[in-house]
Write a protein that holds these residues in place. Structure first.
Motif, PDB file in Angstrom:
ATOM      1  N   ILE A 168       4.178   7.802  -8.683  1.00 41.57           N
ATOM      2  CA  ILE A 168       4.424   6.344  -7.869  1.00 41.57           C
ATOM      3  C   ILE A 168       3.299   6.251  -6.827  1.00 41.57           C
ATOM      4  O   ILE A 168       2.999   7.084  -6.134  1.00 41.57           O
ATOM      5  N   GLY A 169       2.694   5.290  -6.933  1.00 47.31           N
ATOM      6  CA  GLY A 169       1.727   4.777  -5.658  1.00 47.31           C
ATOM      7  C   GLY A 169       2.291   3.943  -4.406  1.00 47.31           C
ATOM      8  O   GLY A 169       3.294   3.475  -4.829  1.00 47.31           O
ATOM      9  N   HIS A 170       1.510   4.128  -3.563  1.00 41.23           N
ATOM     10  CA  HIS A 170       1.917   3.194  -2.335  1.00 41.23           C
ATOM     11  C   HIS A 170       0.709   2.268  -1.656  1.00 41.23           C
ATOM     12  O   HIS A 170      -0.537   2.761  -1.695  1.00 41.23           O
ATOM     13  N   ILE A 171       1.129   1.121  -1.456  1.00 42.61           N
ATOM     14  CA  ILE A 171       0.432   0.110  -0.942  1.00 42.61           C
ATOM     15  C   ILE A 171       0.464   0.130   0.537  1.00 42.61           C
ATOM     16  O   ILE A 171       1.681  -0.337   1.019  1.00 42.61           O
ATOM     17  N   PRO A 202      -0.640   8.471  -5.434  1.00 41.44           N
ATOM     18  CA  PRO A 202      -1.674   8.011  -4.459  1.00 41.44           C
ATOM     19  C   PRO A 202      -1.354   6.867  -3.446  1.00 41.44           C
ATOM     20  O   PRO A 202      -0.377   6.243  -3.732  1.00 41.44           O
ATOM     21  N   VAL A 203      -2.195   7.046  -2.326  1.00 38.17           N
ATOM     22  CA  VAL A 203      -2.105   5.576  -1.192  1.00 38.17           C
ATOM     23  C   VAL A 203      -3.240   4.853  -1.216  1.00 38.17           C
ATOM     24  O   VAL A 203      -4.120   5.541  -1.088  1.00 38.17           O
ATOM     25  N   GLU A 204      -3.151   3.670  -1.198  1.00 39.81           N
ATOM     26  CA  GLU A 204      -4.173   2.723  -0.773  1.00 39.81           C
ATOM     27  C   GLU A 204      -3.841   1.997   0.285  1.00 39.81           C
ATOM     28  O   GLU A 204      -2.546   1.569   0.492  1.00 39.81           O
ATOM     29  N   ILE A 205      -4.951   1.900   1.353  1.00 37.96           N
ATOM     30  CA  ILE A 205      -4.257   0.974   2.478  1.00 37.96           C
ATOM     31  C   ILE A 205      -4.911  -0.425   2.401  1.00 37.96           C
ATOM     32  O   ILE A 205      -5.950  -0.641   2.055  1.00 37.96           O
ATOM     33  N   ALA A 206      -3.910  -1.273   2.740  1.00 41.02           N
ATOM     34  CA  ALA A 206      -4.378  -2.595   2.717  1.00 41.02           C
ATOM     35  C   ALA A 206      -4.703  -3.014   4.130  1.00 41.02           C
ATOM     36  O   ALA A 206      -4.222  -2.610   5.197  1.00 41.02           O
ATOM     37  N   GLU A 207      -5.727  -3.902   4.255  1.00 41.35           N
ATOM     38  CA  GLU A 207      -6.249  -4.158   5.800  1.00 41.35           C
ATOM     39  C   GLU A 207      -5.382  -4.963   6.519  1.00 41.35           C
ATOM     40  O   GLU A 207      -5.508  -4.902   7.889  1.00 41.35           O
ATOM     41  N   TYR A 209      -1.265  -7.378   6.236  1.00 37.44           N
ATOM     42  CA  TYR A 209      -0.444  -7.668   5.468  1.00 37.44           C
ATOM     43  C   TYR A 209      -0.426  -9.170   4.990  1.00 37.44           C
ATOM     44  O   TYR A 209       0.314 -10.020   5.469  1.00 37.44           O
ATOM     45  N   THR A 210      -1.081  -9.347   3.872  1.00 45.25           N
ATOM     46  CA  THR A 210      -1.354 -10.402   3.220  1.00 45.25           C
ATOM     47  C   THR A 210      -1.339 -10.163   1.405  1.00 45.25           C
ATOM     48  O   THR A 210      -1.571  -9.131   1.172  1.00 45.25           O
ATOM     49  N   ARG A 211      -0.928 -11.394   0.862  1.00 49.22           N
ATOM     50  CA  ARG A 211      -0.940 -11.096  -0.565  1.00 49.22           C
ATOM     51  C   ARG A 211      -2.429 -10.951  -1.110  1.00 49.22           C
ATOM     52  O   ARG A 211      -2.427  -9.779  -1.858  1.00 49.22           O
ATOM     53  N   ALA A 212      -3.514 -11.406  -0.615  1.00 49.73           N
ATOM     54  CA  ALA A 212      -4.764 -10.967  -1.098  1.00 49.73           C
ATOM     55  C   ALA A 212      -5.105  -9.560  -0.860  1.00 49.73           C
ATOM     56  O   ALA A 212      -5.619  -8.842  -1.515  1.00 49.73           O
ATOM     57  N   ALA A 213      -4.669  -8.952   0.264  1.00 47.51           N
ATOM     58  CA  ALA A 213      -4.867  -7.746   0.635  1.00 47.51           C
ATOM     59  C   ALA A 213      -4.148  -6.620  -0.175  1.00 47.51           C
ATOM     60  O   ALA A 213      -4.789  -5.745  -0.581  1.00 47.51           O
ATOM     61  N   GLY A 214      -2.976  -7.124  -0.519  1.00 48.04           N
ATOM     62  CA  GLY A 214      -2.219  -6.374  -1.567  1.00 48.04           C
ATOM     63  C   GLY A 214      -2.805  -6.450  -2.918  1.00 48.04           C
ATOM     64  O   GLY A 214      -2.734  -5.268  -3.495  1.00 48.04           O
ATOM     65  N   ARG A 215      -3.381  -7.469  -3.420  1.00 43.20           N
ATOM     66  CA  ARG A 215      -3.897  -7.630  -4.459  1.00 43.20           C
ATOM     67  C   ARG A 215      -5.130  -6.478  -4.710  1.00 43.20           C
ATOM     68  O   ARG A 215      -5.300  -5.778  -5.790  1.00 43.20           O
ATOM     69  N   GLU A 216      -5.931  -6.439  -3.773  1.00 47.64           N
ATOM     70  CA  GLU A 216      -7.300  -5.607  -3.626  1.00 47.64           C
ATOM     71  C   GLU A 216      -6.825  -4.160  -3.772  1.00 47.64           C
ATOM     72  O   GLU A 216      -7.210  -3.375  -4.498  1.00 47.64           O
ATOM     73  N   ALA A 217      -5.857  -3.847  -2.861  1.00 51.74           N
ATOM     74  CA  ALA A 217      -5.607  -2.541  -2.816  1.00 51.74           C
ATOM     75  C   ALA A 217      -4.823  -2.204  -4.149  1.00 51.74           C
ATOM     76  O   ALA A 217      -4.970  -0.888  -4.527  1.00 51.74           O
ATOM     77  N   ALA A 230       4.764   3.006 -11.271  1.00 49.13           N
ATOM     78  CA  ALA A 230       5.514   2.285 -10.159  1.00 49.13           C
ATOM     79  C   ALA A 230       4.474   2.114  -8.785  1.00 49.13           C
ATOM     80  O   ALA A 230       3.895   3.065  -8.583  1.00 49.13           O
ATOM     81  N   ILE A 231       4.880   1.097  -8.059  1.00 43.97           N
ATOM     82  CA  ILE A 231       4.188   1.070  -6.757  1.00 43.97           C
ATOM     83  C   ILE A 231       5.124   0.514  -5.758  1.00 43.97           C
ATOM     84  O   ILE A 231       5.953  -0.428  -6.127  1.00 43.97           O
ATOM     85  N   VAL A 232       5.277   1.169  -4.656  1.00 45.53           N
ATOM     86  CA  VAL A 232       5.730   0.783  -3.448  1.00 45.53           C
ATOM     87  C   VAL A 232       5.049   0.184  -2.526  1.00 45.53           C
ATOM     88  O   VAL A 232       4.046   0.611  -2.289  1.00 45.53           O
ATOM     89  N   ALA A 233       5.184  -0.921  -2.006  1.00 42.66           N
ATOM     90  CA  ALA A 233       4.481  -1.800  -1.127  1.00 42.66           C
ATOM     91  C   ALA A 233       5.120  -1.566   0.367  1.00 42.66           C
ATOM     92  O   ALA A 233       6.333  -1.693   0.138  1.00 42.66           O
ATOM     93  N   ALA A 234       4.420  -1.731   1.302  1.00 41.45           N
ATOM     94  CA  ALA A 234       4.768  -1.727   2.532  1.00 41.45           C
ATOM     95  C   ALA A 234       5.224  -2.802   3.154  1.00 41.45           C
ATOM     96  O   ALA A 234       6.290  -3.010   4.398  1.00 41.45           O
TER      97      ALA A 234
END
Length: 324
Positions: A168-171, A202-207, A209-217, A230-234
């Motif tokens: 399970i990853g986390h954005i 694993p965790v990736e940080i979005a710079e 709270y936007t859709r574009a930042a979520g895509r990159e992360a 599975a991915i859990v987004a903030a």
């Protein structure tokens, strides 16, 4: 009629004290002579402007209007009007606070404060009633109304674990903001309690709270050697960015990767697939912030109160059982 009766009838906060028929007659007479209540003159007498400033991080974010609605409706019922200011990506929060103070607002609701924000001390030094909504400051110096971010992440992780997911990853959201930092902490604590090793979570940080930042992360998560199932987004905008990343990689949601969002912003039940997400009580949060502010105006020296609202998991179609 007696001047005090006229005064009450023309006051939004006191009109309820006058019989409806009488109030209507007074208002009709006022309209006939073109009279309008002069709030500036009233403010000179009462020391109050009847205005509350609200600072929004991004007025275009679909998750903010329900919060604002809760704030505005409660304040309006108490005779206050709201001035909403969009800080945006390039605005100066402190400068905008100063502009609102200069306009004589009776208090501020801030949805923009970071964990360690100079504007907190600035507001305290100005001795102006201020509360936070959907944010907290690290030291808890200002009253706040926010969701239980850690509990929300626990709901999401436990749901995915129950569906059989072990990778399970986390954005995560921006770490200088309480929602980003606390939801990440909640995620990491929850996967640890579930017995999942760090290499599988694993965790990736979005710079932002936007859709574009979520895509990159999400793209960074998807190229890892052990790809999450599975991915859990903030938040939900980040989750929609995960949808975009999956499509770009030729992967299907939820067939290849399940997705869970956070906030339950409007219309996420209408995307494809409808988004499983953690619902926060956005309107209730706004109303709670308004109540805190009015209490602060009435008793400026009172201790800071922090209202924490319980989240709720909303199960839709973006997360399914994992076959081993």
């Amino acid at each position: 009629m007696h001047p005090s009766t006229v005064s009450r009838a023309l006051s939004p906060a006191m009109k309820h004290l006058v019989a409806t028929e009488v109030a209507d007659r007074i208002q009709a007479a006022a309209n006939a002579i073109g009279y309008r209540l002069n709030m500036a003159a009233k403010g000179l007498r009462t020391g109050r402007s009847g205005l509350i400033g609200v600072l929004a991080p991004d007025i275009a974010d679909p998750g903010f209007p329900p919060v604002l609605s809760g704030i505005a409706d409660h304040l309006n019922a108490e005779g206050y009007a709201t001035i909403v200011v969009d800080v945006g990506s390039k605005g100066s929060e402190q400068d905008l606070v100063d502009r609102l103070i200069a306009r004589g607002v009776d208090g501020l609701v801030l949805a923009t404060v970071s964990l360690r924000d100079d504007v907190v001390k600035h507001c305290l030094d100005a001795a102006l009633p201020v509360v936070l909504v959907n944010r907290v400051d690290a030291a808890g110096q200002l009253p706040s109304a926010a969701s239980d971010d850690a509990a929300g992440m626990r709901l999401a992780v436990e749901h995915l674990v129950a569906l059989g997911h072990q990778r399970i990853g986390h954005i995560a959201g921006p770490q200088e903001i309480s929602t980003g930092a606390r939801r990440r902490e909640g995620f990491e604590a929850s996967v640890k309690d579930a017995g999942l090793p760090a290499r599988y979570t694993p965790v990736e940080i979005a710079e932002t709270y936007t859709r574009a930042a979520g895509r990159e992360a999400a793209l960074r998560l998807l190229v890892r050697r052990t790809r999450p199932t599975a991915i859990v987004a903030a938040n939900d905008l980040l989750a929609l960015g995960v949808y975009d990343a999956l499509a770009a990689r030729g992967l299907a949601c939820p067939g290849d990767v399940s997705v869970v969002g956070h906030n339950d912003m409007p219309f996420v039940d209408m995307v494809s697939p409808p988004l499983t997400t953690v619902r926060i009580a956005q309107r209730d949060m706004g109303e709670a912030a308004a109540r805190l502010l009015l209490a602060r105006i009435a008793a400026p020296g009172a201790s800071s109160e922090h209202i924490v609202l319980a989240p709720e998991l909303i199960i839709r179609d973006s997360a399914i059982a994992r076959e081993h």
